[in-house]
Motif scaffolding. Structure first.
Motif, PDB file in Angstrom:
ATOM      1  N   LEU A 122      33.488  37.598  38.473  1.00 22.28           N
ATOM      2  CA  LEU A 122      34.221  36.602  39.366  1.00 22.28           C
ATOM      3  C   LEU A 122      34.980  37.466  39.792  1.00 22.28           C
ATOM      4  CD1 LEU A 122      33.314  34.442  36.469  1.00 22.28           C
ATOM      5  CD2 LEU A 122      31.758  33.955  39.102  1.00 22.28           C
ATOM      6  N   ILE A 123      35.856  36.696  41.237  1.00 22.28           N
ATOM      7  CA  ILE A 123      37.282  37.341  41.629  1.00 22.28           C
ATOM      8  C   ILE A 123      37.717  35.931  40.796  1.00 22.28           C
ATOM      9  CG2 ILE A 123      38.321  37.640  43.249  1.00 22.28           C
ATOM     10  CD1 ILE A 123      36.201  39.022  44.786  1.00 22.28           C
ATOM     11  N   VAL A 124      39.265  36.531  40.197  1.00 20.43           N
ATOM     12  CA  VAL A 124      40.510  35.709  39.285  1.00 20.43           C
ATOM     13  C   VAL A 124      40.836  34.649  40.698  1.00 20.43           C
ATOM     14  CG1 VAL A 124      41.766  34.417  38.284  1.00 20.43           C
ATOM     15  CG2 VAL A 124      41.094  36.835  37.821  1.00 20.43           C
ATOM     16  N   LEU A 161      38.027  31.153  41.785  1.00 22.05           N
ATOM     17  CA  LEU A 161      37.292  31.157  41.039  1.00 22.05           C
ATOM     18  C   LEU A 161      38.036  28.416  41.318  1.00 22.05           C
ATOM     19  CD1 LEU A 161      38.648  32.489  37.266  1.00 22.05           C
ATOM     20  CD2 LEU A 161      36.024  32.416  38.399  1.00 22.05           C
ATOM     21  N   ASP A 162      36.933  28.581  41.145  1.00 20.69           N
ATOM     22  CA  ASP A 162      37.590  26.424  41.020  1.00 20.69           C
ATOM     23  C   ASP A 162      37.917  25.898  40.073  1.00 20.69           C
ATOM     24  OD1 ASP A 162      35.667  25.073  38.934  1.00 20.69           O
ATOM     25  OD2 ASP A 162      34.231  26.199  40.605  1.00 20.69           O
ATOM     26  N   GLU A 163      38.923  25.176  39.888  1.00 23.93           N
ATOM     27  CA  GLU A 163      39.499  24.614  38.734  1.00 23.93           C
ATOM     28  C   GLU A 163      38.595  24.483  37.653  1.00 23.93           C
ATOM     29  OE1 GLU A 163      43.168  24.619  39.013  1.00 23.93           O
ATOM     30  OE2 GLU A 163      43.037  25.270  40.674  1.00 23.93           O
ATOM     31  N   ASP A 164      37.462  23.660  37.494  1.00 21.21           N
ATOM     32  CA  ASP A 164      37.129  23.863  36.335  1.00 21.21           C
ATOM     33  C   ASP A 164      36.775  24.853  35.540  1.00 21.21           C
ATOM     34  OD1 ASP A 164      36.674  21.313  36.831  1.00 21.21           O
ATOM     35  OD2 ASP A 164      34.472  21.183  38.287  1.00 21.21           O
ATOM     36  N   THR A 165      36.485  26.322  36.746  1.00 21.03           N
ATOM     37  CA  THR A 165      35.840  27.582  35.509  1.00 21.03           C
ATOM     38  C   THR A 165      37.491  28.030  34.886  1.00 21.03           C
ATOM     39  OG1 THR A 165      34.580  27.972  37.635  1.00 21.03           O
ATOM     40  CG2 THR A 165      35.154  30.012  36.315  1.00 21.03           C
ATOM     41  N   ILE A 166      37.986  27.702  35.647  1.00 20.31           N
ATOM     42  CA  ILE A 166      39.686  28.049  35.320  1.00 20.31           C
ATOM     43  C   ILE A 166      39.835  27.699  33.617  1.00 20.31           C
ATOM     44  CG2 ILE A 166      42.263  28.385  35.335  1.00 20.31           C
ATOM     45  CD1 ILE A 166      41.642  29.056  38.210  1.00 20.31           C
ATOM     46  N   SER A 167      39.532  26.228  34.069  1.00 20.57           N
ATOM     47  CA  SER A 167      39.675  25.847  32.883  1.00 20.57           C
ATOM     48  C   SER A 167      38.917  25.715  31.668  1.00 20.57           C
ATOM     49  CB  SER A 167      39.641  23.718  32.836  1.00 20.57           C
ATOM     50  OG  SER A 167      39.704  22.675  31.870  1.00 20.57           O
ATOM     51  N   ASP A 168      37.795  26.008  31.991  1.00 21.41           N
ATOM     52  CA  ASP A 168      36.733  26.461  31.202  1.00 21.41           C
ATOM     53  C   ASP A 168      37.206  27.911  30.505  1.00 21.41           C
ATOM     54  OD1 ASP A 168      34.826  24.191  31.376  1.00 21.41           O
ATOM     55  OD2 ASP A 168      33.620  25.506  32.610  1.00 21.41           O
ATOM     56  N   ILE A 169      37.556  28.817  31.232  1.00 25.06           N
ATOM     57  CA  ILE A 169      38.333  29.999  30.559  1.00 25.06           C
ATOM     58  C   ILE A 169      39.188  30.094  29.744  1.00 25.06           C
ATOM     59  CG2 ILE A 169      39.180  32.270  31.048  1.00 25.06           C
ATOM     60  CD1 ILE A 169      36.763  32.033  33.437  1.00 25.06           C
ATOM     61  N   GLU A 170      39.866  28.994  30.210  1.00 25.60           N
ATOM     62  CA  GLU A 170      41.198  29.014  29.926  1.00 25.60           C
ATOM     63  C   GLU A 170      41.785  27.915  28.147  1.00 25.60           C
ATOM     64  OE1 GLU A 170      44.981  27.978  32.858  1.00 25.60           O
ATOM     65  OE2 GLU A 170      43.601  26.175  31.921  1.00 25.60           O
ATOM     66  N   ASN A 171      39.970  27.178  28.031  1.00 21.67           N
ATOM     67  CA  ASN A 171      39.893  26.417  26.914  1.00 21.67           C
ATOM     68  C   ASN A 171      38.798  26.880  25.708  1.00 21.67           C
ATOM     69  OD1 ASN A 171      41.167  24.341  26.893  1.00 21.67           O
ATOM     70  ND2 ASN A 171      40.021  23.725  28.655  1.00 21.67           N
ATOM     71  N   ALA A 172      38.612  28.277  26.523  1.00 21.67           N
ATOM     72  CA  ALA A 172      37.105  28.388  25.498  1.00 21.67           C
ATOM     73  C   ALA A 172      37.793  29.530  23.959  1.00 21.67           C
ATOM     74  CB  ALA A 172      36.341  30.202  26.377  1.00 21.67           C
ATOM     75  N   GLN A 173      36.537  29.530  23.177  1.00 24.09           N
ATOM     76  CA  GLN A 173      37.185  29.960  21.788  1.00 24.09           C
ATOM     77  C   GLN A 173      35.835  31.102  21.691  1.00 24.09           C
ATOM     78  OE1 GLN A 173      37.337  26.917  19.184  1.00 24.09           O
ATOM     79  NE2 GLN A 173      37.645  25.446  20.313  1.00 24.09           N
ATOM     80  N   TYR A 174      36.680  32.004  20.793  1.00 26.32           N
ATOM     81  CA  TYR A 174      36.158  32.973  21.134  1.00 26.32           C
ATOM     82  C   TYR A 174      34.808  33.141  19.922  1.00 26.32           C
ATOM     83  CZ  TYR A 174      34.990  37.894  19.309  1.00 26.32           C
ATOM     84  OH  TYR A 174      33.810  39.434  19.264  1.00 26.32           O
ATOM     85  N   GLY A 175      33.323  33.363  20.235  1.00 25.69           N
ATOM     86  CA  GLY A 175      32.585  33.604  18.415  1.00 25.69           C
ATOM     87  C   GLY A 175      31.475  32.012  19.335  1.00 25.69           C
ATOM     88  N   ILE A 176      32.029  31.701  20.016  1.00 26.90           N
ATOM     89  CA  ILE A 176      31.567  29.754  19.597  1.00 26.90           C
ATOM     90  C   ILE A 176      30.716  29.552  21.427  1.00 26.90           C
ATOM     91  CG2 ILE A 176      31.613  27.817  20.592  1.00 26.90           C
ATOM     92  CD1 ILE A 176      34.327  27.468  18.361  1.00 26.90           C
ATOM     93  N   ALA A 177      29.438  30.000  21.300  1.00 25.61           N
ATOM     94  CA  ALA A 177      28.778  29.692  22.943  1.00 25.61           C
ATOM     95  C   ALA A 177      29.039  28.226  22.810  1.00 25.61           C
ATOM     96  CB  ALA A 177      27.523  30.220  22.520  1.00 25.61           C
ATOM     97  N   PRO A 178      28.674  28.536  24.472  1.00 26.45           N
ATOM     98  CA  PRO A 178      28.725  26.488  25.121  1.00 26.45           C
ATOM     99  C   PRO A 178      28.201  26.220  24.875  1.00 26.45           C
ATOM    100  CG  PRO A 178      28.181  28.130  26.809  1.00 26.45           C
ATOM    101  CD  PRO A 178      28.915  28.788  25.898  1.00 26.45           C
TER     102      PRO A 178
END
Length: 84
Positions: free
Chosen positions: A61-63, A66-83
């Motif tokens: 992905l090229i930063v 990215l759409d706002e939803d994808t950026i939000s998902d990345i910002e809120n992601a937690q290491y080791g926890i699968a979506p």
């Protein structure tokens, strides 16, 4: 890693049964035309290995694209926890 055997396309097509048997013994058959590879023939186990590698490929992905939803998902992601 599998052995690789290079064969001209005309030879491969005329002797398909032979190369089918060759592939059974964990070989990859590279089919050439005028000295360059135009395709290949894999044993069943090599094909499964290829499929497993393809499943593990990641999407690039090229930063800036990215759409706002994808950026939000990345910002809120937690290491080791699968979506979910």
């Amino acid at each position: 890693m599998a052995q690789i055997l290079r064969v001209p396309a005309t030879t491969f097509s005329r002797s398909f049964a032979r190369y089918q048997d060759e592939a059974l013994s964990e070989k990859v058959i590279e089919v050439t035309s005028h000295g360059r590879v135009i395709g290949g023939y894999l044993s069943a186990s090599e094909l499964e290995h290829y499929k497993s590698l393809k499943r593990r490929e990641r999407e690039v992905l090229i930063v800036g694209e990215l759409d706002e939803d994808t950026i939000s998902d990345i910002e809120n992601a937690q290491y080791g926890i699968a979506p979910k």
